[in-house]
Scaffold this active site. Sequence first.
Site, PDB file in Angstrom:
ATOM      1  N   SER A 109       0.849  -1.184   0.000  1.00 43.01           N
ATOM      2  CA  SER A 109       0.000   0.000   0.000  1.00 43.01           C
ATOM      3  C   SER A 109       0.898   1.253   0.000  1.00 43.01           C
ATOM      4  CB  SER A 109      -0.961  -0.029   1.180  1.00 43.01           C
ATOM      5  OG  SER A 109      -1.992   0.933   1.016  1.00 43.01           O
ATOM      6  N   ASP A 169      -8.822  -4.732  -6.761  1.00 41.27           N
ATOM      7  CA  ASP A 169      -8.567  -3.775  -5.683  1.00 41.27           C
ATOM      8  C   ASP A 169      -9.459  -2.546  -5.870  1.00 41.27           C
ATOM      9  OD1 ASP A 169      -7.477  -1.971  -3.821  1.00 41.27           O
ATOM     10  OD2 ASP A 169      -5.449  -2.731  -4.101  1.00 41.27           O
ATOM     11  N   HIS A 173      -7.520  -5.269  -1.898  1.00 41.03           N
ATOM     12  CA  HIS A 173      -6.324  -4.556  -1.466  1.00 41.03           C
ATOM     13  C   HIS A 173      -5.465  -5.376  -0.503  1.00 41.03           C
ATOM     14  CE1 HIS A 173      -3.775  -1.111  -0.988  1.00 41.03           C
ATOM     15  NE2 HIS A 173      -3.979  -1.043   0.306  1.00 41.03           N
TER      16      HIS A 173
END
Length: 751
Positions: free
Chosen positions: A611, A686, A718
């Site tokens: 991330s 995602d 994600h």
Amino acid sequence: MRVLAFALLSLVALPAMSEKLSIERIYDDPALLGATPRGVKISPDGSRVTFLRGKADDQNALDLWEYNLSDNATRLLVDSKQLQPEAEQLSDAEKATRERQRIAGLKGIVSYRWAPDSRHLLFPLAGQLFLYDLGAATADAVRSLTPKDAEVIDAQVGPVGRYVSFVSRQNLWVVDLKTNLKHRLTDDGKDTVHNGEAEFIAQEEMDRFSGYWWSPTGEWIAFERYDEAAVPAVQRFEIQPDRTDVTEQRYPAAGQPNAKVQLGLIRPSGGRTRWIDLGQDSNIYLNRVNWTPDGKFLAFQRQTRDQKRLDLVLVDVDSNKQRVLLSETSPTWVNLHDDLHFLEQQPAFLWASERSGQKHLYLYGMDGKEKVQLSIGDWGIDRVLAVDEGAGLVYVAANKDHPLDKQVYSLKLDGSNAASPQRITTEDGWHEASFAADNSAGVKVFVDSFSDPQTPTRVGVRRADGTRVAWLAENRVDDTHPYAPYRAAHIQPEFSSIKAVDGQDLWYRLYKPAGFDAAKKYPVISHFYGGPTAQLAKRDFGDLIDQYLAQQGYVVITVDNRGMARRGRAFSDPIYRQLGEVEVQDQRSALKWLAGQPWVDGKRMGVFGWSYGGYLTLMMLAKSSDLVAAGVSVAPVTDWTLYDTHYTERYLGQPKENAEGYRKSGVLAWLDGMTSPLLLIHGMADDNVLFTNSTQLMAELQNRGRSFDLMTYPGGKHGMSTPAMKKHVFNTLKRWFDRQLKPAENTAAKS
């Protein structure tokens, strides 16, 4: 510093032979670190502690349990599999909510609420809503409250216990428990209009997952109505293993319109909605909604689009008159918190502020004037845990004694111990505490989840003074514990700090390889996050993947750079207006320090992050390939104009007024410097960091003729939350790093 009280690994006899960790075992059942409770709650009367626990053969399938303080007995209340034996069929709304809450990999009973009478528990399961009666016979204890075609999210029990409320198909509903009648309070929820729900931005970035709030008397329900018609619709291709779903998502990217938000009042019996005036500026965020204890006033927090001003507004429910109680302003941004607490025994409220440079707690009168500062010093509180007005105490979580620890402290409401709060938890390390939601009768007990670098999480019930009443999960690593075969190979990390270029301390956690020999030179993996609101370098049990990589012969380091959480505004604010600059500076400082150690091979240092950490990996490769030999980037942001409004604009402003900041914060502007090998990993479904971030990067690298390695996951969100996906991600990462950072060993193994 206190001596560690629970150094389990030194208290048990070690076996003659030990096993090293494997990625498969980390994600297999039973849970490697023990079946520790989650979702811990204390009943309103303080007589019971309830919690969720995974099954022995499936740690992600959760059941509802209780610990009864009267007889010290732990009991299974609801077996989710018996109640719902078939596979769950969740609505899209519920799936999205779980993804926002980062619990998409869980099943069974994933949430529940206590009723005010301390006798009933409300929980959703497989899209249905159930009420559990602790006083009923086992066969009659569970009662279904919703029709089978309902899609239930955010179920709550009304304060007086007569009503249960929930959101279904974008409208707010109530169930009258006396008559069992269900009725819809709003009827215009459809298409882009939602009632009683928190919008995407609130869930993803404001840590607010509810869109309605009962008054303490049960007379009113305040609810959010939002219309996302102005939010651009993004067609997103979710590539699944057997199909491609075209999903149209209203995604408010930086600089784009947000959902239009309203705040209304309605009675649980129905009737006309009364709308609250949110101010002349409609381009605002509705951050928090609270009630005063008597239910006469509603308070809401309103934040400007640029997030430099936050107003706390008080509304008289009878007259609809309102006034601004206080305002927080900042030249950079104002952080949100959940530390507003209206007192019952005096006309005052608690409020947290970072205006001193650290987050501290203040007592205000209802006239909006500060009465006394309750905490002070070069440390900060994390959050208010509970208020005991009778004892004149506020319980908080804070890092006063060490920046890598979290402890429970008590502050006096008169401010007399503001600089030296009473520490309640005794063991150095990391404590997550849960108190009862209602402490009007005083704080009796709390639940403490504790770990340190040698101790997997232990969960105990403690009195208000910190003395232990009982264990919910002692989790002793004895010969029967799942971690027992691996305890002798467990590597104790080291903690210290290096200096940033501005002189601030950058704390790190470092694992030296198994069988460490100071005369050898080892490869390095730097595993970081790097982004705001998070802390990775903590004195807790740590990350098992880091432990695994160290056992495989790597030096593994995690450094928390400037911009990250729990260190005050001087530490967080240097990222303002440009991301990926000071973070890279700090991670470079760490790698340079490591390269100077005699036991590190400075030419074999890799970086890895997920991330924001994936973004920072790319920025490190683009700006520091002279130091970084290889990098693994998972689910990275590559272009901040593709990310959402509230998060991105908090740090960068809007693209139209900081175009250069956005350009310099993006990865694509620096690709000419990316000369070291890259492994790019992304889930193909995602909905947080959109897959477009990676496809843009792929195209730019291909246009430059740059080679890179790629792994994508059909159906992966994600967090790539399934055990199979996580196993594959980390096995892929490990094999790739071995090829890049251990070439001699790989050649020898093949020969």
